[in-house]
Design a protein around this motif. Structure first.
Motif, PDB file in Angstrom:
ATOM      1  N   ARG A 194      32.695  43.725  39.504  1.00  0.00           N
ATOM      2  CA  ARG A 194      32.827  43.965  40.968  1.00  0.00           C
ATOM      3  C   ARG A 194      32.285  42.928  42.024  1.00  0.00           C
ATOM      4  N   THR A 227      35.760  41.496  32.662  1.00  0.00           N
ATOM      5  CA  THR A 227      36.400  41.994  33.860  1.00  0.00           C
ATOM      6  C   THR A 227      36.137  43.427  34.236  1.00  0.00           C
ATOM      7  N   GLY A 228      35.740  44.104  32.967  1.00  0.00           N
ATOM      8  CA  GLY A 228      35.652  45.624  33.227  1.00  0.00           C
ATOM      9  C   GLY A 228      34.110  46.201  33.224  1.00  0.00           C
ATOM     10  N   GLY A 288      41.208  41.425  43.107  1.00  0.00           N
ATOM     11  CA  GLY A 288      41.260  42.497  42.194  1.00  0.00           C
ATOM     12  C   GLY A 288      41.283  41.837  40.678  1.00  0.00           C
ATOM     13  N   GLU A 343      45.717  48.817  34.751  1.00  0.00           N
ATOM     14  CA  GLU A 343      44.568  49.412  35.577  1.00  0.00           C
ATOM     15  C   GLU A 343      43.842  48.226  36.255  1.00  0.00           C
ATOM     16  N   THR A 344      43.853  48.632  37.735  1.00  0.00           N
ATOM     17  CA  THR A 344      43.232  47.331  38.464  1.00  0.00           C
ATOM     18  C   THR A 344      42.126  47.946  39.235  1.00  0.00           C
ATOM     19  N   THR A 345      41.164  47.032  39.386  1.00  0.00           N
ATOM     20  CA  THR A 345      39.707  47.278  40.047  1.00  0.00           C
ATOM     21  C   THR A 345      39.700  46.278  41.259  1.00  0.00           C
ATOM     22  N   TRP A 346      39.586  46.870  42.439  1.00  0.00           N
ATOM     23  CA  TRP A 346      39.914  45.962  43.572  1.00  0.00           C
ATOM     24  C   TRP A 346      38.583  45.740  44.476  1.00  0.00           C
ATOM     25  N   GLU A 406      49.850  48.789  47.864  1.00  0.00           N
ATOM     26  CA  GLU A 406      49.368  48.750  46.431  1.00  0.00           C
ATOM     27  C   GLU A 406      50.538  48.848  45.513  1.00  0.00           C
TER      28      GLU A 406
END
Length: 347
Positions: free
Chosen positions: A37, A31-32, A53, A60-63, A70
Protein backbone atom coordinates in the motif's frame (compact mmCIF):
# COMPACT_ATOMS: atom_id res chain seq x y z
CA UNK A 1 21.80 15.90 -31.48
CA UNK A 2 22.73 16.81 -27.91
CA UNK A 3 19.73 17.02 -25.58
CA UNK A 4 20.17 19.10 -22.43
CA UNK A 5 18.01 18.50 -19.39
CA UNK A 6 16.40 21.54 -17.87
CA UNK A 7 17.48 22.57 -14.37
CA UNK A 8 14.10 21.44 -13.07
CA UNK A 9 14.46 18.00 -14.70
CA UNK A 10 17.99 17.56 -13.33
CA UNK A 11 16.81 18.49 -9.84
CA UNK A 12 13.98 15.96 -10.05
CA UNK A 13 16.17 13.04 -11.11
CA UNK A 14 17.48 12.08 -7.60
CA UNK A 15 13.93 12.18 -6.21
CA UNK A 16 12.69 9.89 -8.99
CA UNK A 17 15.52 7.41 -8.42
CA UNK A 18 14.95 7.46 -4.66
CA UNK A 19 11.22 6.84 -5.17
CA UNK A 20 11.97 3.92 -7.49
CA UNK A 21 14.30 2.40 -4.91
CA UNK A 22 11.71 2.72 -2.16
CA UNK A 23 8.98 1.23 -4.35
CA UNK A 24 11.23 -1.75 -5.07
CA UNK A 25 11.89 -2.23 -1.37
CA UNK A 26 8.20 -1.98 -0.43
CA UNK A 27 7.24 -4.64 -2.97
CA UNK A 28 9.68 -7.25 -1.65
CA UNK A 29 6.81 -9.27 -0.11
CA UNK A 30 4.45 -8.94 -3.08
CA UNK A 31 1.47 -6.77 -3.97
CA UNK A 32 -0.71 -8.25 -1.24
CA UNK A 33 1.47 -7.15 1.68
CA UNK A 34 0.88 -4.17 3.95
CA UNK A 35 3.97 -2.44 2.57
CA UNK A 36 2.52 -2.70 -0.94
CA UNK A 37 0.00 0.00 0.00
CA UNK A 38 2.89 2.31 0.73
CA UNK A 39 4.36 1.44 -2.68
CA UNK A 40 1.05 2.44 -4.29
CA UNK A 41 1.13 5.80 -2.55
CA UNK A 42 4.67 6.34 -3.83
CA UNK A 43 3.63 5.36 -7.37
CA UNK A 44 0.71 7.75 -7.24
CA UNK A 45 2.94 10.64 -6.18
CA UNK A 46 5.66 9.71 -8.66
CA UNK A 47 3.27 9.78 -11.60
CA UNK A 48 1.07 12.61 -10.34
CA UNK A 49 -1.94 10.29 -10.71
CA UNK A 50 -5.40 10.56 -9.18
CA UNK A 51 -5.17 6.94 -8.01
CA UNK A 52 -2.97 3.85 -8.34
CA UNK A 53 -3.89 0.25 -7.66
CA UNK A 54 -2.76 -3.36 -7.74
CA UNK A 55 -5.15 -6.05 -8.95
CA UNK A 56 -4.53 -9.67 -7.98
CA UNK A 57 -5.17 -12.58 -10.34
CA UNK A 58 -8.56 -12.94 -8.68
CA UNK A 59 -9.45 -9.42 -9.78
CA UNK A 60 -9.50 -8.02 -6.25
CA UNK A 61 -7.99 -4.53 -6.31
CA UNK A 62 -6.20 -2.42 -3.70
CA UNK A 63 -6.12 1.34 -4.29
CA UNK A 64 -4.19 4.39 -3.16
CA UNK A 65 -6.60 7.20 -3.93
CA UNK A 66 -10.06 6.82 -5.44
CA UNK A 67 -10.58 6.31 -9.18
CA UNK A 68 -13.41 8.24 -10.81
CA UNK A 69 -15.05 5.16 -12.31
CA UNK A 70 -14.46 1.90 -10.40
CA UNK A 71 -16.75 -0.22 -12.68
CA UNK A 72 -14.59 0.80 -15.67
CA UNK A 73 -11.46 -0.09 -13.68
CA UNK A 74 -12.90 -3.51 -12.83
CA UNK A 75 -13.70 -4.15 -16.51
CA UNK A 76 -10.17 -3.12 -17.53
CA UNK A 77 -8.68 -5.49 -14.93
CA UNK A 78 -10.80 -8.34 -16.30
CA UNK A 79 -9.69 -7.66 -19.87
CA UNK A 80 -6.04 -7.16 -18.94
CA UNK A 81 -5.91 -10.44 -17.01
CA UNK A 82 -7.51 -12.42 -19.83
CA UNK A 83 -5.68 -10.81 -22.76
CA UNK A 84 -2.41 -10.10 -20.92
CA UNK A 85 -2.33 -6.81 -22.82
CA UNK A 86 -2.54 -3.17 -21.72
CA UNK A 87 -6.07 -1.77 -21.52
CA UNK A 88 -7.07 1.92 -21.42
CA UNK A 89 -10.38 3.71 -21.07
CA UNK A 90 -11.86 6.82 -19.41
CA UNK A 91 -8.52 8.03 -18.06
CA UNK A 92 -7.60 4.66 -16.50
CA UNK A 93 -4.72 2.48 -17.70
CA UNK A 94 -4.38 -1.19 -16.75
CA UNK A 95 -0.99 -2.83 -17.43
CA UNK A 96 -0.42 -6.57 -16.80
CA UNK A 97 2.44 -7.36 -14.41
CA UNK A 98 4.70 -10.24 -15.42
CA UNK A 99 6.96 -12.09 -12.97
CA UNK A 100 9.49 -14.35 -14.70
CA UNK A 101 7.24 -14.55 -17.79
CA UNK A 102 4.18 -15.40 -15.68
CA UNK A 103 1.18 -13.14 -15.16
CA UNK A 104 1.25 -11.81 -11.60
CA UNK A 105 -1.50 -9.18 -11.55
CA UNK A 106 -2.29 -5.74 -12.96
CA UNK A 107 -1.08 -2.20 -12.25
CA UNK A 108 -3.84 0.40 -12.50
CA UNK A 109 -3.25 4.14 -12.85
CA UNK A 110 -6.05 6.71 -13.04
CA UNK A 111 -5.59 10.33 -14.13
CA UNK A 112 -3.82 12.35 -16.77
CA UNK A 113 -0.68 10.22 -16.97
CA UNK A 114 1.26 9.31 -20.11
CA UNK A 115 0.91 5.66 -21.09
CA UNK A 116 4.69 5.31 -21.52
CA UNK A 117 5.27 6.40 -17.92
CA UNK A 118 2.72 3.86 -16.67
CA UNK A 119 4.33 1.06 -18.68
CA UNK A 120 7.79 1.93 -17.35
CA UNK A 121 6.39 1.91 -13.82
CA UNK A 122 4.79 -1.48 -14.48
CA UNK A 123 8.17 -2.79 -15.66
CA UNK A 124 9.76 -1.50 -12.43
CA UNK A 125 7.04 -3.16 -10.35
CA UNK A 126 7.45 -6.44 -12.24
CA UNK A 127 11.21 -6.46 -11.64
CA UNK A 128 10.68 -5.71 -7.93
CA UNK A 129 8.21 -8.58 -7.61
CA UNK A 130 10.55 -10.93 -9.46
CA UNK A 131 13.42 -9.99 -7.17
CA UNK A 132 11.24 -10.53 -4.10
CA UNK A 133 10.18 -13.93 -5.38
CA UNK A 134 13.80 -14.94 -6.00
CA UNK A 135 14.81 -13.81 -2.50
CA UNK A 136 11.90 -15.75 -1.00
CA UNK A 137 12.93 -18.85 -2.95
CA UNK A 138 16.52 -18.47 -1.71
CA UNK A 139 15.30 -18.15 1.88
CA UNK A 140 13.13 -21.24 1.49
CA UNK A 141 16.06 -23.18 0.04
CA UNK A 142 18.28 -22.11 2.94
CA UNK A 143 15.64 -23.20 5.46
CA UNK A 144 15.24 -26.52 3.65
CA UNK A 145 19.01 -27.06 3.82
CA UNK A 146 18.97 -26.30 7.53
CA UNK A 147 16.11 -28.74 8.12
CA UNK A 148 18.00 -31.40 6.16
CA UNK A 149 21.10 -30.77 8.24
CA UNK A 150 19.09 -30.94 11.46
CA UNK A 151 17.64 -34.29 10.43
CA UNK A 152 21.05 -35.71 9.51
CA UNK A 153 21.75 -37.39 12.85
CA UNK A 154 23.59 -40.60 12.07
CA UNK A 155 21.44 -43.65 12.96
CA UNK A 156 24.73 -45.49 13.54
CA UNK A 157 25.76 -42.90 16.16
CA UNK A 158 22.32 -42.96 17.85
CA UNK A 159 22.37 -46.77 18.04
CA UNK A 160 25.90 -46.86 19.46
CA UNK A 161 25.21 -44.10 22.01
CA UNK A 162 22.04 -45.77 23.30
CA UNK A 163 23.77 -49.15 23.41
CA UNK A 164 26.58 -47.74 25.56
CA UNK A 165 24.09 -45.98 27.85
CA UNK A 166 22.09 -49.20 28.24
CA UNK A 167 25.24 -51.17 29.11
CA UNK A 168 26.02 -48.72 31.94
CA UNK A 169 22.58 -48.66 33.54
CA UNK A 170 23.41 -51.48 35.97
CA UNK A 171 27.18 -51.10 36.44
CA UNK A 172 27.45 -47.28 36.43
CA UNK A 173 23.94 -45.84 36.85
CA UNK A 174 25.15 -42.29 37.60
CA UNK A 175 27.21 -42.13 34.41
CA UNK A 176 24.37 -43.67 32.41
CA UNK A 177 22.07 -40.95 33.72
CA UNK A 178 24.57 -38.19 32.77
CA UNK A 179 24.98 -39.62 29.28
CA UNK A 180 21.23 -39.90 28.82
CA UNK A 181 20.88 -36.21 29.76
CA UNK A 182 23.64 -35.39 27.26
CA UNK A 183 21.80 -37.40 24.61
CA UNK A 184 18.56 -35.57 25.38
CA UNK A 185 20.32 -32.18 25.13
CA UNK A 186 21.99 -33.15 21.86
CA UNK A 187 18.83 -34.38 20.16
CA UNK A 188 16.75 -31.46 21.45
CA UNK A 189 19.19 -28.90 20.06
CA UNK A 190 19.69 -30.73 16.76
CA UNK A 191 16.04 -31.47 16.03
CA UNK A 192 14.12 -28.66 17.69
CA UNK A 193 12.81 -25.71 15.68
CA UNK A 194 15.28 -22.88 16.08
CA UNK A 195 15.63 -19.41 14.68
CA UNK A 196 18.12 -18.77 11.92
CA UNK A 197 20.82 -17.69 14.38
CA UNK A 198 22.02 -18.65 17.82
CA UNK A 199 24.81 -17.68 20.20
CA UNK A 200 28.21 -19.32 20.02
CA UNK A 201 27.79 -20.47 23.62
CA UNK A 202 24.82 -22.61 22.53
CA UNK A 203 26.81 -24.10 19.65
CA UNK A 204 29.70 -24.97 21.98
CA UNK A 205 27.31 -26.55 24.48
CA UNK A 206 25.86 -28.69 21.68
CA UNK A 207 29.26 -29.94 20.55
CA UNK A 208 30.32 -30.65 24.13
CA UNK A 209 27.31 -32.95 24.63
CA UNK A 210 28.01 -34.57 21.26
CA UNK A 211 31.67 -35.13 22.17
CA UNK A 212 30.73 -36.58 25.56
CA UNK A 213 28.55 -39.15 23.82
CA UNK A 214 31.23 -39.94 21.23
CA UNK A 215 33.82 -40.43 23.96
CA UNK A 216 31.45 -42.91 25.65
CA UNK A 217 31.11 -44.77 22.33
CA UNK A 218 34.76 -44.68 21.20
CA UNK A 219 36.37 -44.85 24.64
CA UNK A 220 40.16 -44.37 24.62
CA UNK A 221 40.19 -44.05 20.85
CA UNK A 222 38.98 -40.44 21.11
CA UNK A 223 40.71 -37.59 22.92
CA UNK A 224 39.06 -34.18 23.04
CA UNK A 225 40.24 -30.63 23.71
CA UNK A 226 37.78 -27.72 23.72
CA UNK A 227 38.99 -24.19 24.41
CA UNK A 228 36.89 -21.08 23.89
CA UNK A 229 37.63 -17.50 24.93
CA UNK A 230 34.84 -15.97 27.07
CA UNK A 231 34.65 -12.84 24.90
CA UNK A 232 33.31 -14.76 21.91
CA UNK A 233 30.58 -16.76 23.68
CA UNK A 234 27.96 -14.07 22.97
CA UNK A 235 28.78 -13.86 19.24
CA UNK A 236 25.75 -14.66 17.06
CA UNK A 237 26.31 -17.33 14.42
CA UNK A 238 24.09 -19.36 12.06
CA UNK A 239 22.40 -22.25 13.85
CA UNK A 240 24.15 -25.64 13.56
CA UNK A 241 27.36 -24.24 12.12
CA UNK A 242 29.86 -26.06 14.38
CA UNK A 243 28.41 -29.48 15.20
CA UNK A 244 28.61 -30.73 11.58
CA UNK A 245 32.32 -29.83 11.51
CA UNK A 246 33.01 -31.76 14.73
CA UNK A 247 30.96 -34.70 13.51
CA UNK A 248 32.89 -34.68 10.24
CA UNK A 249 36.20 -34.72 12.15
CA UNK A 250 35.19 -37.82 14.09
CA UNK A 251 33.37 -39.75 11.35
CA UNK A 252 35.86 -39.10 8.54
CA UNK A 253 39.02 -38.39 10.52
CA UNK A 254 39.20 -40.39 13.74
CA UNK A 255 36.93 -43.41 13.22
CA UNK A 256 38.67 -44.70 10.04
CA UNK A 257 42.18 -44.52 11.54
CA UNK A 258 43.87 -47.24 13.58
CA UNK A 259 44.46 -46.41 17.21
CA UNK A 260 43.45 -43.26 19.05
CA UNK A 261 43.04 -39.73 17.76
CA UNK A 262 42.44 -36.20 19.01
CA UNK A 263 39.84 -33.58 18.09
CA UNK A 264 40.61 -30.00 19.11
CA UNK A 265 38.02 -27.22 19.00
CA UNK A 266 39.08 -23.64 19.63
CA UNK A 267 37.29 -20.31 19.59
CA UNK A 268 38.99 -16.94 20.02
CA UNK A 269 38.75 -13.29 19.09
CA UNK A 270 41.03 -11.76 16.46
CA UNK A 271 40.33 -8.04 16.23
CA UNK A 272 36.76 -7.63 15.00
CA UNK A 273 36.50 -11.29 13.99
CA UNK A 274 35.76 -14.52 15.81
CA UNK A 275 37.90 -17.44 14.66
CA UNK A 276 36.84 -21.03 15.36
CA UNK A 277 38.88 -24.06 14.37
CA UNK A 278 38.05 -27.76 14.41
CA UNK A 279 41.16 -29.91 14.00
CA UNK A 280 41.76 -33.65 14.04
CA UNK A 281 44.86 -35.82 13.59
CA UNK A 282 42.95 -38.44 11.62
CA UNK A 283 43.36 -39.92 8.16
CA UNK A 284 43.01 -36.61 6.31
CA UNK A 285 41.50 -36.02 2.89
CA UNK A 286 42.55 -35.31 -0.67
CA UNK A 287 42.46 -31.48 -1.09
CA UNK A 288 40.93 -31.94 -4.54
CA UNK A 289 38.05 -33.89 -2.97
CA UNK A 290 37.52 -31.12 -0.39
CA UNK A 291 37.35 -28.52 -3.16
CA UNK A 292 34.82 -30.67 -4.99
CA UNK A 293 32.72 -31.06 -1.81
CA UNK A 294 32.68 -27.31 -1.11
CA UNK A 295 31.77 -26.63 -4.74
CA UNK A 296 28.65 -28.77 -4.27
CA UNK A 297 29.88 -31.81 -6.18
CA UNK A 298 30.68 -35.24 -4.74
CA UNK A 299 29.98 -35.00 -1.00
CA UNK A 300 32.18 -37.90 0.02
CA UNK A 301 29.70 -38.41 2.84
CA UNK A 302 30.42 -34.87 4.13
CA UNK A 303 27.12 -33.12 3.40
CA UNK A 304 27.61 -30.89 6.43
CA UNK A 305 30.76 -29.21 5.09
CA UNK A 306 29.13 -27.88 1.92
CA UNK A 307 26.00 -26.87 3.81
CA UNK A 308 27.91 -24.87 6.44
CA UNK A 309 30.19 -23.25 3.86
CA UNK A 310 27.23 -22.16 1.73
CA UNK A 311 25.32 -20.71 4.69
CA UNK A 312 28.37 -18.78 5.95
CA UNK A 313 28.90 -17.20 2.54
CA UNK A 314 25.22 -16.34 2.24
CA UNK A 315 25.12 -14.62 5.64
CA UNK A 316 28.52 -12.90 5.76
CA UNK A 317 29.66 -12.66 2.15
CA UNK A 318 32.03 -14.60 -0.14
CA UNK A 319 35.11 -14.01 2.04
CA UNK A 320 33.69 -15.85 5.06
CA UNK A 321 33.39 -19.46 3.89
CA UNK A 322 35.22 -22.44 5.36
CA UNK A 323 38.99 -22.76 5.09
CA UNK A 324 40.06 -26.42 5.04
CA UNK A 325 43.67 -27.54 5.51
CA UNK A 326 44.18 -31.25 4.90
CA UNK A 327 46.16 -33.94 3.13
CA UNK A 328 46.03 -37.75 3.16
CA UNK A 329 47.52 -38.98 6.43
CA UNK A 330 47.99 -35.44 7.79
CA UNK A 331 44.67 -34.84 9.53
CA UNK A 332 42.21 -32.04 8.81
CA UNK A 333 41.77 -28.52 10.12
CA UNK A 334 38.62 -26.52 9.35
CA UNK A 335 38.63 -22.80 10.16
CA UNK A 336 35.51 -20.65 10.52
CA UNK A 337 35.97 -16.87 10.61
CA UNK A 338 32.94 -14.65 11.24
CA UNK A 339 32.52 -10.99 12.25
CA UNK A 340 31.92 -10.56 15.97
CA UNK A 341 29.19 -8.08 15.13
CA UNK A 342 27.14 -8.32 11.93
CA UNK A 343 24.02 -6.21 11.23
CA UNK A 344 20.93 -8.41 11.03
CA UNK A 345 22.61 -11.45 12.64
CA UNK A 346 20.92 -11.81 16.01
CA UNK A 347 19.95 -14.92 18.00
Amino acid sequence: MLVRLSTRARDATPQVLAAARRITRDLRDGTGSLRARRALRRIRRLLGADAAGFAALSGETTWAGVPRDEPVAAALVHDALHSEATQEKSGIIAVPLHIRDELGGVLLVAGQVAGAAVRETAALVGQALERGKLEASADQAAQAELRALSAEISPHFVYNALTVIASLVTSEPDRARELMLDFADYTRYSLAKHGEYTMLSEEFHAIETYLALQRAVLGERLRVQVRVAPEVLAVAVPYLVLEPLVENAIRHGIEPRAGSGTVQVRGEAEGNDCVISVEDDGVGMDPALVAKILAGGDTGGSVGLANVDRRLRTVYGPWFGLVVETAPGAGTKVVVRVPRFQPGVMP
